[in-house]
Design a protein around this motif. Sequence first.
Motif, PDB file in Angstrom:
ATOM      1  N   ILE A  44      27.376  41.283  38.768  1.00 46.48           N
ATOM      2  CA  ILE A  44      26.594  42.143  39.784  1.00 46.48           C
ATOM      3  C   ILE A  44      24.999  42.211  39.621  1.00 46.48           C
ATOM      4  O   ILE A  44      24.170  42.269  40.249  1.00 46.48           O
ATOM      5  N   VAL A  45      24.764  42.607  38.194  1.00 41.73           N
ATOM      6  CA  VAL A  45      23.410  42.726  37.676  1.00 41.73           C
ATOM      7  C   VAL A  45      22.526  41.161  37.888  1.00 41.73           C
ATOM      8  O   VAL A  45      21.411  41.131  38.322  1.00 41.73           O
ATOM      9  N   LYS A  46      23.304  40.233  37.522  1.00 41.34           N
ATOM     10  CA  LYS A  46      22.737  38.823  37.547  1.00 41.34           C
ATOM     11  C   LYS A  46      22.579  38.475  38.996  1.00 41.34           C
ATOM     12  O   LYS A  46      21.458  37.929  39.558  1.00 41.34           O
ATOM     13  N   GLU A  47      23.717  38.321  39.824  1.00 41.86           N
ATOM     14  CA  GLU A  47      23.863  37.831  41.013  1.00 41.86           C
ATOM     15  C   GLU A  47      23.449  38.461  42.286  1.00 41.86           C
ATOM     16  O   GLU A  47      23.300  38.230  43.223  1.00 41.86           O
ATOM     17  N   ARG A  48      23.651  39.938  42.156  1.00 41.15           N
ATOM     18  CA  ARG A  48      23.492  40.892  43.333  1.00 41.15           C
ATOM     19  C   ARG A  48      24.249  40.355  44.497  1.00 41.15           C
ATOM     20  O   ARG A  48      23.719  40.152  45.530  1.00 41.15           O
ATOM     21  N   PRO A  49      25.440  40.662  44.339  1.00 42.37           N
ATOM     22  CA  PRO A  49      26.365  40.047  45.722  1.00 42.37           C
ATOM     23  C   PRO A  49      26.322  41.290  46.816  1.00 42.37           C
ATOM     24  O   PRO A  49      26.178  42.445  46.346  1.00 42.37           O
ATOM     25  N   ALA A  50      26.322  40.844  47.932  1.00 42.09           N
ATOM     26  CA  ALA A  50      26.269  41.512  49.046  1.00 42.09           C
ATOM     27  C   ALA A  50      27.606  42.418  49.245  1.00 42.09           C
ATOM     28  O   ALA A  50      27.743  43.474  49.815  1.00 42.09           O
ATOM     29  N   LEU A  51      28.671  41.538  48.837  1.00 42.00           N
ATOM     30  CA  LEU A  51      29.782  42.328  49.001  1.00 42.00           C
ATOM     31  C   LEU A  51      30.942  42.074  47.754  1.00 42.00           C
ATOM     32  O   LEU A  51      30.790  41.030  47.224  1.00 42.00           O
ATOM     33  N   ILE A  52      31.493  43.203  47.601  1.00 34.90           N
ATOM     34  CA  ILE A  52      32.637  42.856  46.285  1.00 34.90           C
ATOM     35  C   ILE A  52      33.757  43.404  46.651  1.00 34.90           C
ATOM     36  O   ILE A  52      33.971  44.378  47.286  1.00 34.90           O
ATOM     37  N   LEU A  53      35.200  42.388  46.424  1.00 37.36           N
ATOM     38  CA  LEU A  53      36.282  42.825  46.579  1.00 37.36           C
ATOM     39  C   LEU A  53      36.845  43.176  45.511  1.00 37.36           C
ATOM     40  O   LEU A  53      37.064  42.447  44.459  1.00 37.36           O
ATOM     41  N   SER A  54      37.370  44.330  45.095  1.00 37.88           N
ATOM     42  CA  SER A  54      37.861  44.777  43.997  1.00 37.88           C
ATOM     43  C   SER A  54      39.193  45.256  43.926  1.00 37.88           C
ATOM     44  O   SER A  54      39.746  46.356  44.727  1.00 37.88           O
ATOM     45  N   ASP A  55      39.941  44.754  42.851  1.00 35.71           N
ATOM     46  CA  ASP A  55      41.346  45.541  42.536  1.00 35.71           C
ATOM     47  C   ASP A  55      41.099  46.880  42.014  1.00 35.71           C
ATOM     48  O   ASP A  55      40.024  47.042  41.540  1.00 35.71           O
ATOM     49  N   LEU A  56      42.077  47.932  42.122  1.00 31.33           N
ATOM     50  CA  LEU A  56      41.837  48.815  41.394  1.00 31.33           C
ATOM     51  C   LEU A  56      42.527  49.087  40.029  1.00 31.33           C
ATOM     52  O   LEU A  56      41.816  49.708  39.029  1.00 31.33           O
ATOM     53  N   GLN A  57      43.681  48.407  39.557  1.00 35.02           N
ATOM     54  CA  GLN A  57      44.013  48.584  38.292  1.00 35.02           C
ATOM     55  C   GLN A  57      43.833  47.166  37.560  1.00 35.02           C
ATOM     56  O   GLN A  57      44.443  46.218  37.878  1.00 35.02           O
ATOM     57  N   MET A  58      42.820  47.547  36.463  1.00 38.89           N
ATOM     58  CA  MET A  58      42.353  46.393  35.659  1.00 38.89           C
ATOM     59  C   MET A  58      42.289  46.731  34.515  1.00 38.89           C
ATOM     60  O   MET A  58      42.017  48.163  33.947  1.00 38.89           O
ATOM     61  N   PRO A  59      42.308  46.045  33.138  1.00 38.03           N
ATOM     62  CA  PRO A  59      42.060  46.420  31.897  1.00 38.03           C
ATOM     63  C   PRO A  59      40.498  46.793  31.750  1.00 38.03           C
ATOM     64  O   PRO A  59      39.572  46.151  32.545  1.00 38.03           O
ATOM     65  N   ARG A  60      40.209  47.362  30.494  1.00 36.13           N
ATOM     66  CA  ARG A  60      38.744  47.690  30.133  1.00 36.13           C
ATOM     67  C   ARG A  60      37.960  48.515  31.308  1.00 36.13           C
ATOM     68  O   ARG A  60      37.775  49.484  30.829  1.00 36.13           O
ATOM     69  N   CYS A  61      37.748  48.043  32.273  1.00 37.89           N
ATOM     70  CA  CYS A  61      37.126  48.878  33.298  1.00 37.89           C
ATOM     71  C   CYS A  61      37.733  48.627  34.692  1.00 37.89           C
ATOM     72  O   CYS A  61      37.908  47.701  35.463  1.00 37.89           O
ATOM     73  N   ASN A  62      38.357  49.864  35.298  1.00 40.71           N
ATOM     74  CA  ASN A  62      39.281  49.684  36.363  1.00 40.71           C
ATOM     75  C   ASN A  62      38.404  49.788  37.765  1.00 40.71           C
ATOM     76  O   ASN A  62      37.055  49.954  37.413  1.00 40.71           O
TER      77      ASN A  62
END
Length: 235
Positions: A44-62
Amino acid sequence: MTKVLIVDDESPVREAVKLLGEWERLGVTKVIEAQDGEEAKRIIVKERPALILSDLQMPRCNGIELMEWVHTEAETAKLIVLTGYDEYSYMRRAIQLGSFDYLLKPIDPDVLNETLARALADVTPDEDDPILQIGAFIERHYAEELSLQGMSERFYLSREYISRRFKQQYGVNLSEYLLSIRMLEAKRLLETSRQRIYEVAQAVGFSDDKYFRKVFKKQIGITPNEYREQCQRLS
């Protein structure tokens, strides 16, 4: 340049979203993947996407932790949650953090693309976007009764605006585009199915099979029966 980021620790889910999304029609120029929230932050810092589709339950950072970070560090990005049926407590927090919408797994293609269209219309206000949405809508609903007036009412745009911009975007008017989609699907059905001609006609949006035969011959140069026979000879 419109970028979309898909964040999920399950690669089949990421692949499904990539395959089902009508990215070109929606004006998306780059689709990026991340397998967890930490990797997503760097992207996100590098690419600056306009839209993010994200799962909720993930390792390290949910997904919730990622959303909290996005809320402060990339607040212009829209976020769509990818979720299962049993994650209501997570969803409450996602709503509080201003998620644009959510998609239930397994992903439904129509729901995915309609949600993407609405979200991208919010983040990319280019005037071609609603026209691209109309084109994508026609491709999914060609079997229904569609008209310029109907598109005007559905997308809250004037008939004149749609007519002018659609011709500029696609090189043909709306009715010609709809007809070309119907003819492509009719040819596919004639090639691959055993449906009767009247069934093919109905499947592509013609209630009158005689009219369908007339239109098909005018557009393709031969009748539907002749086209099917020709395909059978070549196979």
